[in-house]
Design a protein around this motif. Structure first.
Motif, PDB file in Angstrom:
ATOM      1  N   HIS A   1       0.507  -1.266   0.042  1.00  0.00           N
ATOM      2  CA  HIS A   1      -0.134   0.024  -0.079  1.00  0.00           C
ATOM      3  C   HIS A   1       0.484   1.022  -0.480  1.00  0.00           C
ATOM      4  O   HIS A   1       0.836   2.040  -0.866  1.00  0.00           O
ATOM      5  N   VAL A   2       1.900   1.290   1.437  1.00  0.00           N
ATOM      6  CA  VAL A   2       2.852   2.449   1.023  1.00  0.00           C
ATOM      7  C   VAL A   2       3.569   2.668  -0.280  1.00  0.00           C
ATOM      8  O   VAL A   2       3.357   3.789  -1.419  1.00  0.00           O
ATOM      9  N   LEU A   3       4.021   1.435  -0.787  1.00  0.00           N
ATOM     10  CA  LEU A   3       4.914   1.729  -1.976  1.00  0.00           C
ATOM     11  C   LEU A   3       3.572   2.030  -3.169  1.00  0.00           C
ATOM     12  O   LEU A   3       4.418   3.191  -3.873  1.00  0.00           O
ATOM     13  N   SER A   4       2.260   1.458  -3.082  1.00  0.00           N
ATOM     14  CA  SER A   4       1.595   2.214  -4.194  1.00  0.00           C
ATOM     15  C   SER A   4       1.719   3.705  -4.069  1.00  0.00           C
ATOM     16  O   SER A   4       1.758   4.282  -5.252  1.00  0.00           O
ATOM     17  N   GLU A   5       0.634   3.859  -2.932  1.00  0.00           N
ATOM     18  CA  GLU A   5       0.971   5.986  -2.738  1.00  0.00           C
ATOM     19  C   GLU A   5       2.618   6.228  -3.381  1.00  0.00           C
ATOM     20  O   GLU A   5       2.210   7.692  -3.770  1.00  0.00           O
ATOM     21  N   LEU A   6       4.359   5.746  -2.851  1.00  0.00           N
ATOM     22  CA  LEU A   6       4.282   6.548  -3.181  1.00  0.00           C
ATOM     23  C   LEU A   6       5.713   6.975  -4.445  1.00  0.00           C
ATOM     24  O   LEU A   6       5.357   7.649  -4.889  1.00  0.00           O
ATOM     25  N   ILE A   7       4.660   5.640  -5.585  1.00  0.00           N
ATOM     26  CA  ILE A   7       4.927   5.319  -6.726  1.00  0.00           C
ATOM     27  C   ILE A   7       3.661   6.310  -7.653  1.00  0.00           C
ATOM     28  O   ILE A   7       4.254   6.956  -8.244  1.00  0.00           O
ATOM     29  N   HIS A   8       2.919   6.199  -6.905  1.00  0.00           N
ATOM     30  CA  HIS A   8       1.592   7.515  -7.056  1.00  0.00           C
ATOM     31  C   HIS A   8       2.516   8.662  -7.067  1.00  0.00           C
ATOM     32  O   HIS A   8       2.021   9.517  -8.234  1.00  0.00           O
ATOM     33  N   ALA A   9       2.524   9.200  -6.208  1.00  0.00           N
ATOM     34  CA  ALA A   9       3.097  10.504  -5.989  1.00  0.00           C
ATOM     35  C   ALA A   9       4.277  11.389  -6.648  1.00  0.00           C
ATOM     36  O   ALA A   9       4.131  12.164  -6.956  1.00  0.00           O
ATOM     37  N   VAL A  10       5.395   9.986  -6.557  1.00  0.00           N
ATOM     38  CA  VAL A  10       7.023  10.463  -7.655  1.00  0.00           C
ATOM     39  C   VAL A  10       6.429  10.494  -8.813  1.00  0.00           C
ATOM     40  O   VAL A  10       6.897  10.791  -9.913  1.00  0.00           O
ATOM     41  N   ALA A  11       5.717   9.460  -9.175  1.00  0.00           N
ATOM     42  CA  ALA A  11       5.457   9.516 -10.962  1.00  0.00           C
ATOM     43  C   ALA A  11       4.019  10.365 -11.390  1.00  0.00           C
ATOM     44  O   ALA A  11       4.725  11.755 -12.421  1.00  0.00           O
ATOM     45  N   SER A  12       3.408  11.469 -10.288  1.00  0.00           N
ATOM     46  CA  SER A  12       3.022  12.429 -10.688  1.00  0.00           C
ATOM     47  C   SER A  12       3.849  13.485 -10.686  1.00  0.00           C
ATOM     48  O   SER A  12       3.447  14.575 -11.479  1.00  0.00           O
ATOM     49  N   LEU A  13       4.521  14.061  -9.860  1.00  0.00           N
ATOM     50  CA  LEU A  13       5.466  15.008  -9.747  1.00  0.00           C
ATOM     51  C   LEU A  13       6.095  14.712 -11.070  1.00  0.00           C
ATOM     52  O   LEU A  13       6.367  15.818 -10.954  1.00  0.00           O
ATOM     53  N   ARG A  14       6.167  13.438 -11.540  1.00  0.00           N
ATOM     54  CA  ARG A  14       6.931  13.959 -12.856  1.00  0.00           C
ATOM     55  C   ARG A  14       6.872  13.476 -13.761  1.00  0.00           C
ATOM     56  O   ARG A  14       7.418  13.601 -14.906  1.00  0.00           O
ATOM     57  N   GLY A  15       5.271  14.153 -13.657  1.00  0.00           N
ATOM     58  CA  GLY A  15       4.462  14.607 -15.151  1.00  0.00           C
ATOM     59  C   GLY A  15       3.135  12.929 -15.249  1.00  0.00           C
ATOM     60  O   GLY A  15       3.271  13.394 -16.624  1.00  0.00           O
ATOM     61  N   LYS A  16       3.501  12.215 -14.765  1.00  0.00           N
ATOM     62  CA  LYS A  16       3.299  11.152 -15.254  1.00  0.00           C
ATOM     63  C   LYS A  16       1.993  10.735 -14.405  1.00  0.00           C
ATOM     64  O   LYS A  16       2.091  10.079 -13.003  1.00  0.00           O
ATOM     65  N   ASN A  17       0.470  10.658 -14.852  1.00  0.00           N
ATOM     66  CA  ASN A  17      -0.767  10.817 -13.844  1.00  0.00           C
ATOM     67  C   ASN A  17      -1.187   8.977 -13.786  1.00  0.00           C
ATOM     68  O   ASN A  17      -1.548   8.836 -15.181  1.00  0.00           O
ATOM     69  N   HIS A  18      -1.228   8.579 -12.668  1.00  0.00           N
ATOM     70  CA  HIS A  18      -2.369   7.798 -12.552  1.00  0.00           C
ATOM     71  C   HIS A  18      -3.183   7.348 -12.088  1.00  0.00           C
ATOM     72  O   HIS A  18      -2.843   6.665 -11.127  1.00  0.00           O
ATOM     73  N   PRO A  19      -4.392   7.813 -12.285  1.00  0.00           N
ATOM     74  CA  PRO A  19      -5.359   7.650 -10.939  1.00  0.00           C
ATOM     75  C   PRO A  19      -5.860   6.550 -10.927  1.00  0.00           C
ATOM     76  O   PRO A  19      -6.410   6.313  -9.353  1.00  0.00           O
ATOM     77  N   GLU A  20      -5.858   5.823 -11.534  1.00  0.00           N
ATOM     78  CA  GLU A  20      -6.354   4.194 -11.576  1.00  0.00           C
ATOM     79  C   GLU A  20      -5.314   3.789 -10.123  1.00  0.00           C
ATOM     80  O   GLU A  20      -6.278   2.937 -10.079  1.00  0.00           O
ATOM     81  N   ILE A  21      -4.532   4.306  -9.569  1.00  0.00           N
ATOM     82  CA  ILE A  21      -3.886   4.171  -8.343  1.00  0.00           C
ATOM     83  C   ILE A  21      -4.850   3.883  -7.322  1.00  0.00           C
ATOM     84  O   ILE A  21      -4.748   2.957  -6.522  1.00  0.00           O
ATOM     85  N   LEU A  22      -5.093   4.891  -7.051  1.00  0.00           N
ATOM     86  CA  LEU A  22      -5.780   5.170  -6.113  1.00  0.00           C
ATOM     87  C   LEU A  22      -7.333   4.466  -6.022  1.00  0.00           C
ATOM     88  O   LEU A  22      -7.504   4.331  -4.909  1.00  0.00           O
ATOM     89  N   ASN A  23      -7.730   4.740  -7.445  1.00  0.00           N
ATOM     90  CA  ASN A  23      -8.981   4.680  -7.496  1.00  0.00           C
ATOM     91  C   ASN A  23      -8.962   3.080  -6.606  1.00  0.00           C
ATOM     92  O   ASN A  23     -10.388   2.450  -6.093  1.00  0.00           O
ATOM     93  N   ALA A  24      -8.317   2.516  -7.444  1.00  0.00           N
ATOM     94  CA  ALA A  24      -8.288   0.939  -7.121  1.00  0.00           C
ATOM     95  C   ALA A  24      -7.603   0.543  -5.711  1.00  0.00           C
ATOM     96  O   ALA A  24      -8.469  -0.190  -5.264  1.00  0.00           O
ATOM     97  N   LEU A  25      -6.666   1.150  -5.285  1.00  0.00           N
ATOM     98  CA  LEU A  25      -6.796   1.125  -3.142  1.00  0.00           C
ATOM     99  C   LEU A  25      -8.305   1.151  -2.961  1.00  0.00           C
ATOM    100  O   LEU A  25      -7.707   0.453  -1.901  1.00  0.00           O
ATOM    101  N   GLU A  26      -9.227   2.079  -3.211  1.00  0.00           N
ATOM    102  CA  GLU A  26      -9.844   1.376  -1.875  1.00  0.00           C
ATOM    103  C   GLU A  26     -10.963   0.233  -2.636  1.00  0.00           C
ATOM    104  O   GLU A  26     -11.692   0.464  -1.595  1.00  0.00           O
ATOM    105  N   GLN A  27     -10.642   0.503  -3.660  1.00  0.00           N
ATOM    106  CA  GLN A  27     -11.628  -1.680  -3.396  1.00  0.00           C
ATOM    107  C   GLN A  27     -10.663  -2.264  -2.597  1.00  0.00           C
ATOM    108  O   GLN A  27     -11.132  -3.617  -2.186  1.00  0.00           O
ATOM    109  N   ILE A  28      -9.228  -2.820  -2.344  1.00  0.00           N
ATOM    110  CA  ILE A  28      -8.800  -3.453  -1.141  1.00  0.00           C
ATOM    111  C   ILE A  28      -8.877  -3.788  -0.802  1.00  0.00           C
ATOM    112  O   ILE A  28      -9.206  -5.248  -0.415  1.00  0.00           O
ATOM    113  N   PRO A  29      -9.448  -3.068   0.529  1.00  0.00           N
ATOM    114  CA  PRO A  29      -9.522  -3.729   1.660  1.00  0.00           C
ATOM    115  C   PRO A  29     -10.857  -4.762   1.694  1.00  0.00           C
ATOM    116  O   PRO A  29     -11.263  -6.449   1.944  1.00  0.00           O
TER     117      PRO A  29
END
Length: 647
Positions: A452-480
């Motif tokens: 979970h923390v890795l995916s949040e970190l990857i998403h944040a770094v990707a966004s900072l570098r101009g690569k948007n991946h909203p599917e990561i956060l959307n999918a995370l909410e379904q995981i529990p």
């Protein structure tokens, strides 16, 4: 889902007078200041008590709380007006408990130890506490005395005789000898510890000082708590003392605690006094109890969905990870190489991290074990970011790799479950997985929390570098909810395992992110079910592993419905052609898989980055059921301890 200690036998000298991990995992809400360099330590549990109440029940309960730290042997020393009562035995804490008086002894001071053997085989003699030649000094120790052989030889030349094969016993003899010259026991302890190279957390008392304890540390976790009646409880981690108090102080390296029934002070080994105040911790004791479950492992798997739900919601609300990445914008934008480091199961999460950072954030990445990092020649510089994964934050090789990376100028990040751990203190940046304490030796929920923390970190770094991946956060909410769905089918998984109990070997395979899940599945089968199991990338099947297929082998494929699903089906056909048994773990039951698999486990589908959380959960449940059917000690597998804190 289709014994008392005997006499030493040396001449008595006339002037002779003769105990966190730190809460390896409970300090989730406690942020500590950085301290000096740690070395690595063994995974034993030590505890001491001095106060106004009988020590025996407090020590025994503390040992039970810490038994995950080691269960090769256990021992206890109680000090009272009649002398010193010592009992120690090979085996677990219950064996020690059975040998103790049913009515607690009156002694209000004592020390105890549960051991994970590193020097000397597990037996009664090598169990702690250890004493000196004249049974005046009694010591429990967690750590490794690296120069113990040299010290032992020198002490023997001066007339000392040793009972055990341990490195720890040299401490008692060093203190005995020093006390002949020093006026106080604390000065003698300090003098002795200055001669030691390596790591230690010790709790020490003496026959002639019945209401007096000394504790000290170097590189091994140690803390103490102050009770309402001013009694002191000293231990390796908070779980051992949380029944007694929440007001604690964590000793730092080279610090020494001097404690009596109603007072305490801290000084350094050089005599400098330290002013420290207690800090209050809020810890839910239900997290270190089974709460009706037969084992901690299944309890920890079962509670993972709720813990992840809270963790995901917290990050969604605070955006802490994203804010901290933004605060290090310059470093992340100038990172040209990313390395993920871990050991055991956390290395498998490092594989996920390296694939994710390269595929999603666009940073050239690799994963490597801690032992390989510390000894291999790697290109690491100021433009390298190195991530260190450790549930406990105390894994020896990972810590050594962290220090090496810092020495080479890299930006270092830690992901751990224990805030006050070495990795949390020494990394430039630390992210907590906040999954609560893990008691079972086999890590489960911490694996999910790390992803979970890795995916949040990857998403944040990707966004900072101009690569948007909203599917990561959307999918995370379904995981529990998806995790809970898998756990709800654990009986079906348990029934499935019965068909394979006679197999003597297992192959577990997957591609892409699922290779990490396959490795985790194989590891769990080995460590708790004692089943020889090997994990491979599915594409490597024809390059050797296929030769292992027999009527005594089953092959378990983790193949979600993804871009390489058909490739995996071809690999399955190769096994079936050799009349191998096949279990398919997949996200969608298809006619193709149904036609060739002997059995199937169907789990929910999510994005590739997060799919290993769900696959690992199912594989952990499979291994758990396998071990249950075999009747093995799941929470305490043979020869293993929770944290590997020696090289």
């Amino acid at each position: 889902m289709t014994a008392t200690i005997g006499q030493c036998g040396v001449k008595k000298e006339t002037d002779s007078h003769l105990f966190f991990y730190f809460c390896t995992f409970l300090f989730l809400f406690f942020s500590l200041s950085r301290i000096t360099r740690y070395d690595v330590a063994t995974m034993c549990g030590i505890i001491g008590y001095v106060g106004t109440r009988p020590a025996q029940p407090i020590l025994l309960q503390g040992l039970r709380r810490m038994e995950y730290r080691g269960y090769d042997s256990a021992g206890m020393a109680i000090f009272d007006s009649q002398g010193v009562f010592v009992q120690k035995h090979q085996g677990n804490v219950q064996k020690l408990a059975s040998s103790l008086p049913s009515t607690p002894m009156e002694g209000r001071c004592g020390i105890a130890h549960t051991r994970w053997a590193t020097h000397g085989i597990p037996n009664d003699v090598n169990a702690h506490p250890h004493t000196d030649c004249h049974e005046q000094i009694f010591c429990v120790h967690n750590g490794v005395i690296e120069n113990h052989t040299k010290l032992r030889i020198a002490l023997m030349k001066r007339g000392h005789q040793f009972r055990s094969d341990t490195d720890s016993e040299v401490l008692s003899h060093l203190i005995e000898e020093a006390w002949r010259r020093e006026q106080s026991l604390e000065d003698a302890v300090a003098y002795a510890l200055k001669q030691v190279k390596g790591t230690y957390a010790v709790v020490i008392s003496a026959r002639d000082k019945k209401d007096f304890l000394i504790a000290a540390r170097q590189g091994s976790p140690l803390l103490f708590g102050v009770c309402e009646d001013h009694s002191l409880v000293i231990a390796s981690d908070l779980s051992a003392i949380a029944d007694e108090t929440r007001d604690i102080i964590i000793l730092e390296d080279q610090e020494m605690l001097i404690g009596t029934q109603d007072a305490w002070s801290i000084r350094t080994l050089t005599g400098e006094k330290k002013d420290r105040t207690t800090q209050r911790l809020l810890t839910d004791l239900t997290t270190v109890q089974k709460n009706g479950h037969p084992h901690f492992m299944i309890k920890e798997i079962t509670e993972s969905s709720d813990l992840l739900r809270m963790s995901i919601a917290r990050e969604k609300s605070t955006q802490e990870i994203h804010a901290r990445v933004e605060a290090q914008k310059y470093r992340w934008l100038h990172t040209t190489r990313f390395i993920a480091v871990g050991c055991g199961g956390m290395f498998y999460n490092a594989l996920i991290a390296s694939q994710g950072f390269e595929a999603i954030a666009g940073i050239p990445s690799k994963a490597i074990t801690g032992s390989s990092f510390r000894y291999d020649s790697l290109i690491v510089d100021e433009q390298t970011t190195v991530l260190f994964l450790s549930q406990s934050g105390e894994t020896a090789d990972t810590i050594a790799a962290l220090r090496k990376a810092k020495g080479q100028g890299a930006y270092t990040i830690g992901i751990t479950n224990v805030m006050g751990s070495t990795i949390a203190r020494e990394a430039d940046e630390t992210f907590l997985i906040a999954m609560g304490p893990e008691i079972s030796v086999a890590s489960t929920k911490a694996m999910f929390g790390t992803i979970h923390v890795l995916s949040e970190l990857i998403h944040a770094v990707a966004s900072l570098r101009g690569k948007n991946h909203p599917e990561i956060l959307n999918a995370l909410e379904q995981i529990p909810d998806q995790l809970a769905e898998i756990v709800a089918k654990r009986k079906e998984i348990a029934d499935l395992t019965k068909k394979y109990l006679t197999c003597s070997h297992a192959l577990v395979m997957g591609r892409g992110y699922e290779e990490a899940a396959a490795k985790e599945g194989a590891l769990k089968l080995m460590e708790i079910a004692y089943l020889p199991a090997q994990a491979f990338h599915s594409g490597e099947l024809k390059h050797g592993p296929l030769a292992l297929i027999s009527d005594q082998t089953f092959a378990l494929f983790s193949i979600p419905k993804d871009d390489v699903y058909e490739k995996n089906l071809s690999n399955i056909e190769e096994v079936k052609t050799r009349q191998g048994k096949v279990i398919v773990l997949t996200t969608k039951e298809t006619e193709e898989a149904q036609g060739i698999a002997d059995d199937m486990m169907i789990i929910p589908k999510t994005i590739s980055l997060l799919q290993p959380i769900l696959s690992m959960c199912a594989l952990q449940l499979f291994a758990y059921a396998f071990a249950m059917h075999k009747g093995y000690p799941i929470d305490q597998p043979r020869h293993l301890a929770k944290s590997v804190t020696v090289e």
